[in-house]
Design a protein around this motif. Sequence first.
Motif, PDB file in Angstrom:
ATOM      1  N   PHE A   1      27.019   4.965  69.040  1.00  0.00           N
ATOM      2  CA  PHE A   1      25.768   5.532  69.529  1.00  0.00           C
ATOM      3  C   PHE A   1      24.828   4.410  69.958  1.00  0.00           C
ATOM      4  CE2 PHE A   1      27.467   8.494  66.426  1.00  0.00           C
ATOM      5  CZ  PHE A   1      27.442   9.686  67.137  1.00  0.00           C
ATOM      6  N   ASP A   2      24.111   4.661  71.034  1.00  0.00           N
ATOM      7  CA  ASP A   2      23.084   3.728  71.505  1.00  0.00           C
ATOM      8  C   ASP A   2      21.739   4.126  70.900  1.00  0.00           C
ATOM      9  OD1 ASP A   2      24.844   2.287  73.137  1.00  0.00           O
ATOM     10  OD2 ASP A   2      24.626   3.754  74.763  1.00  0.00           O
ATOM     11  N   LEU A   3      21.103   3.196  70.198  1.00  0.00           N
ATOM     12  CA  LEU A   3      19.822   3.439  69.555  1.00  0.00           C
ATOM     13  C   LEU A   3      18.822   2.389  70.037  1.00  0.00           C
ATOM     14  CD1 LEU A   3      21.131   3.915  65.890  1.00  0.00           C
ATOM     15  CD2 LEU A   3      20.761   5.691  67.607  1.00  0.00           C
ATOM     16  N   GLN A   4      17.657   2.855  70.405  1.00  0.00           N
ATOM     17  CA  GLN A   4      16.617   1.911  70.803  1.00  0.00           C
ATOM     18  C   GLN A   4      15.243   2.482  70.458  1.00  0.00           C
ATOM     19  OE1 GLN A   4      16.739   1.201  75.007  1.00  0.00           O
ATOM     20  NE2 GLN A   4      16.830   3.368  75.558  1.00  0.00           N
ATOM     21  N   THR A   5      14.301   1.566  70.209  1.00  0.00           N
ATOM     22  CA  THR A   5      12.944   1.964  69.848  1.00  0.00           C
ATOM     23  C   THR A   5      11.971   0.856  70.230  1.00  0.00           C
ATOM     24  OG1 THR A   5      11.512   2.636  68.015  1.00  0.00           O
ATOM     25  CG2 THR A   5      13.187   1.008  67.526  1.00  0.00           C
ATOM     26  N   SER A   6      10.717   1.219  70.454  1.00  0.00           N
ATOM     27  CA  SER A   6       9.650   0.235  70.684  1.00  0.00           C
ATOM     28  C   SER A   6       8.903  -0.056  69.395  1.00  0.00           C
ATOM     29  CB  SER A   6       8.672   0.759  71.747  1.00  0.00           C
ATOM     30  OG  SER A   6       8.098   2.004  71.335  1.00  0.00           O
ATOM     31  N   ALA A   7       9.282   0.640  68.304  1.00  0.00           N
ATOM     32  CA  ALA A   7       8.634   0.441  67.007  1.00  0.00           C
ATOM     33  C   ALA A   7       9.294  -0.726  66.265  1.00  0.00           C
ATOM     34  CB  ALA A   7       8.699   1.735  66.205  1.00  0.00           C
ATOM     35  N   TYR A   8       8.964  -0.837  64.968  1.00  0.00           N
ATOM     36  CA  TYR A   8       9.446  -1.974  64.195  1.00  0.00           C
ATOM     37  C   TYR A   8      10.842  -1.768  63.612  1.00  0.00           C
ATOM     38  CZ  TYR A   8       4.774  -4.057  64.313  1.00  0.00           C
ATOM     39  OH  TYR A   8       3.596  -4.615  64.723  1.00  0.00           O
ATOM     40  N   ALA A   9      11.236  -0.508  63.400  1.00  0.00           N
ATOM     41  CA  ALA A   9      12.500  -0.281  62.697  1.00  0.00           C
ATOM     42  C   ALA A   9      13.088   1.068  63.083  1.00  0.00           C
ATOM     43  CB  ALA A   9      12.284  -0.337  61.185  1.00  0.00           C
ATOM     44  N   ILE A  10      14.400   1.173  62.878  1.00  0.00           N
ATOM     45  CA  ILE A  10      15.132   2.448  62.978  1.00  0.00           C
ATOM     46  C   ILE A  10      15.718   2.719  61.600  1.00  0.00           C
ATOM     47  CG2 ILE A  10      17.042   3.689  64.051  1.00  0.00           C
ATOM     48  CD1 ILE A  10      16.722   1.899  66.482  1.00  0.00           C
ATOM     49  N   THR A  11      15.473   3.907  61.086  1.00  0.00           N
ATOM     50  CA  THR A  11      15.970   4.243  59.751  1.00  0.00           C
ATOM     51  C   THR A  11      16.789   5.531  59.782  1.00  0.00           C
ATOM     52  OG1 THR A  11      14.068   5.590  59.100  1.00  0.00           O
ATOM     53  CG2 THR A  11      13.914   3.211  58.725  1.00  0.00           C
ATOM     54  N   ALA A  12      17.681   5.655  58.809  1.00  0.00           N
ATOM     55  CA  ALA A  12      18.416   6.892  58.527  1.00  0.00           C
ATOM     56  C   ALA A  12      18.262   7.140  57.040  1.00  0.00           C
ATOM     57  CB  ALA A  12      19.884   6.764  58.920  1.00  0.00           C
ATOM     58  N   GLU A  13      17.580   8.219  56.693  1.00  0.00           N
ATOM     59  CA  GLU A  13      17.170   8.419  55.299  1.00  0.00           C
ATOM     60  C   GLU A  13      17.808   9.649  54.653  1.00  0.00           C
ATOM     61  OE1 GLU A  13      12.928   8.415  55.121  1.00  0.00           O
ATOM     62  OE2 GLU A  13      12.709   6.620  56.352  1.00  0.00           O
TER      63      GLU A  13
ATOM     64  N   ASN B   1      14.512  -6.048  63.540  1.00  0.00           N
ATOM     65  CA  ASN B   1      14.586  -7.448  63.920  1.00  0.00           C
ATOM     66  C   ASN B   1      14.338  -8.302  62.675  1.00  0.00           C
ATOM     67  OD1 ASN B   1      15.018  -7.160  66.764  1.00  0.00           O
ATOM     68  ND2 ASN B   1      12.863  -6.563  66.966  1.00  0.00           N
ATOM     69  N   PRO B   2      15.058  -9.405  62.488  1.00  0.00           N
ATOM     70  CA  PRO B   2      14.873 -10.209  61.278  1.00  0.00           C
ATOM     71  C   PRO B   2      13.456 -10.724  61.097  1.00  0.00           C
ATOM     72  CG  PRO B   2      16.913 -10.818  62.390  1.00  0.00           C
ATOM     73  CD  PRO B   2      16.174  -9.901  63.312  1.00  0.00           C
ATOM     74  N   ASP B   3      12.731 -10.957  62.199  1.00  0.00           N
ATOM     75  CA  ASP B   3      11.359 -11.464  62.075  1.00  0.00           C
ATOM     76  C   ASP B   3      10.330 -10.352  62.042  1.00  0.00           C
ATOM     77  OD1 ASP B   3      11.641 -10.594  64.640  1.00  0.00           O
ATOM     78  OD2 ASP B   3      11.053 -12.476  65.608  1.00  0.00           O
ATOM     79  N   ALA B   4      10.794  -9.096  61.930  1.00  0.00           N
ATOM     80  CA  ALA B   4       9.923  -7.918  61.810  1.00  0.00           C
ATOM     81  C   ALA B   4       9.039  -7.719  63.031  1.00  0.00           C
ATOM     82  CB  ALA B   4       9.063  -8.008  60.541  1.00  0.00           C
ATOM     83  N   THR B   5       9.537  -8.093  64.194  1.00  0.00           N
ATOM     84  CA  THR B   5       8.804  -7.815  65.427  1.00  0.00           C
ATOM     85  C   THR B   5       9.222  -6.458  65.978  1.00  0.00           C
ATOM     86  OG1 THR B   5      10.506  -8.991  66.689  1.00  0.00           O
ATOM     87  CG2 THR B   5       8.550 -10.251  66.003  1.00  0.00           C
ATOM     88  N   PRO B   6       8.345  -5.812  66.771  1.00  0.00           N
ATOM     89  CA  PRO B   6       8.699  -4.497  67.313  1.00  0.00           C
ATOM     90  C   PRO B   6       9.661  -4.622  68.490  1.00  0.00           C
ATOM     91  CG  PRO B   6       6.527  -5.121  68.071  1.00  0.00           C
ATOM     92  CD  PRO B   6       6.953  -6.191  67.102  1.00  0.00           C
ATOM     93  N   GLY B   7      10.306  -3.480  68.801  1.00  0.00           N
ATOM     94  CA  GLY B   7      11.237  -3.420  69.917  1.00  0.00           C
ATOM     95  C   GLY B   7      12.653  -3.742  69.481  1.00  0.00           C
ATOM     96  N   LEU B   8      13.548  -2.794  69.671  1.00  0.00           N
ATOM     97  CA  LEU B   8      14.900  -2.969  69.147  1.00  0.00           C
ATOM     98  C   LEU B   8      15.850  -2.084  69.957  1.00  0.00           C
ATOM     99  CD1 LEU B   8      16.616  -4.234  66.819  1.00  0.00           C
ATOM    100  CD2 LEU B   8      16.149  -2.149  65.516  1.00  0.00           C
TER     101      LEU B   8
END
Length: 485
Positions: A48-60, A167-174
């Motif tokens: 699956f292709d996952l992308q976001t402009s936020a800081y993280a993608i989670t599955a809870e 992102n390891p440096d906790a920057t947004p966009g992934l």
Amino acid sequence: MRPIRIVSLVAGILLVVVGVGLGTAGTTVLVTSAANGDEDGFLTTPTFDLQTSAYAITAEELELVASPADWAPARELELRLTVTPDTGPVFVGLAPRDDVARYLDGVAHDEVQRLDLPDAAFTARAVDRTPAPPAEQDFWAASVEGSGRQTLDWTAEPGRWAVVVMNPDATPGLAVTARAGVQSSLLVPLGAGALAAGLMLLAAGVALIVGALARQGTGARQGTGVGQTGTEAPLGAAGPATPTCSPVAVVGRLDRPSRGLWLVKWLLLVPHAIVLVALWITFVVLTLVAGVAILFTGRYPPSLFDVNVGILRWSWRVSFYGYAALGTDRYPPFTLEPADYPADLTIVHPERLSRGLVLVKWWLLALPHYLVLAVLTGGGGSWVVAEAGDGTGWRLALGGGVLGILVLVAAVALLFTARYPTGLFDLVVGINRWAFRVIAYAALMTDEYPPFRLDLGGGEPTPPTAPQAPTGGPTHAPVPTGQPV
């Protein structure tokens, strides 16, 4: 039936149903393991292709129930998450859900709700603060970090867990591609065990059903018109069967169906449907056994033949009562034997059968009939009887194809006129007769190729040597029980 036979029949039906369920589950597990496993034996999802402009993608939504048993499958479960970033490094971690919730509280992130090809559905969380780098947190149960494809393996433990991709440096966009997998050392043994248990229960159930339903001795068979050889006339026939007569006799006599009972027959037929599921599984198993016997001996075992004819007879009665004909309101009897009922089916037991035809007639030779019957009977369908304003409604399943349309017309005629058009009834019975002849041929019960005709009329056409019905008799009077035509 004697009480012991009734008990055997009920027990056999239960064993067949359970056996088929276990066998299906086991087969599904084994086939899925073989088809979807990777080189390490993990059952994997598509990528699956996952992308976001936020800081993280989670599955809870990962929750494992605790079990006190050390051998419980959950304790043998291994999970694998493979994540490949489009550019740069990526961090993948798994931790208790509550710890992840505190870490990302007030942080803009997208939560995966479900994975649908080719996109994933997200729930966005409001932005309020910038998170600390994920590697600095100490609550991860498992984590990986780096450039290129990252693989996180974790031995499952009970609890409520969440997966985080950042992102390891906790920057947004992934932007990443991801794939999940699961492995258990118990998966294949459980599948094989379920399949083996299912086959054993199925065999035991079929044996009980055959023992309960098979008639004993040739005398009993002669009294039913079933189990006769092709050179003998069944009891009640006016003379020996002629070569032009079909060995399969399907009789239906219109028996004054009421205006509206057909509206609820779907409910009344539930007990028969449950029994027929087990009986048709038995039919398939017995046909396979009979096929092997015919291949080596050229003979269809009479006891198996009697049971399979009885199953077809039972099915025809239920079909005649139900939505394949609506020809009577008399409830079908729960028996394989001939009975005083407006619908009946008999097949002359063949003295000899071709060994070679066993291999081809059920699929190759019968193929033209399958194509015709696909149009005549269809693959099922439904019509809206009552529909609400929102488009929902109660649907009554009456079947598909030409037969379904004809039965629907007959049902409407009954509802408004209390009459079943005679010509329509003849056509409905003719289509059913064609179908049962093809079933008998494909089930190896005769070598005579089914004719491409409907043979209109409720009763089968009588051979030239048979006496004609008295003048003024009923239009759809059946031939004597067991007459081969």
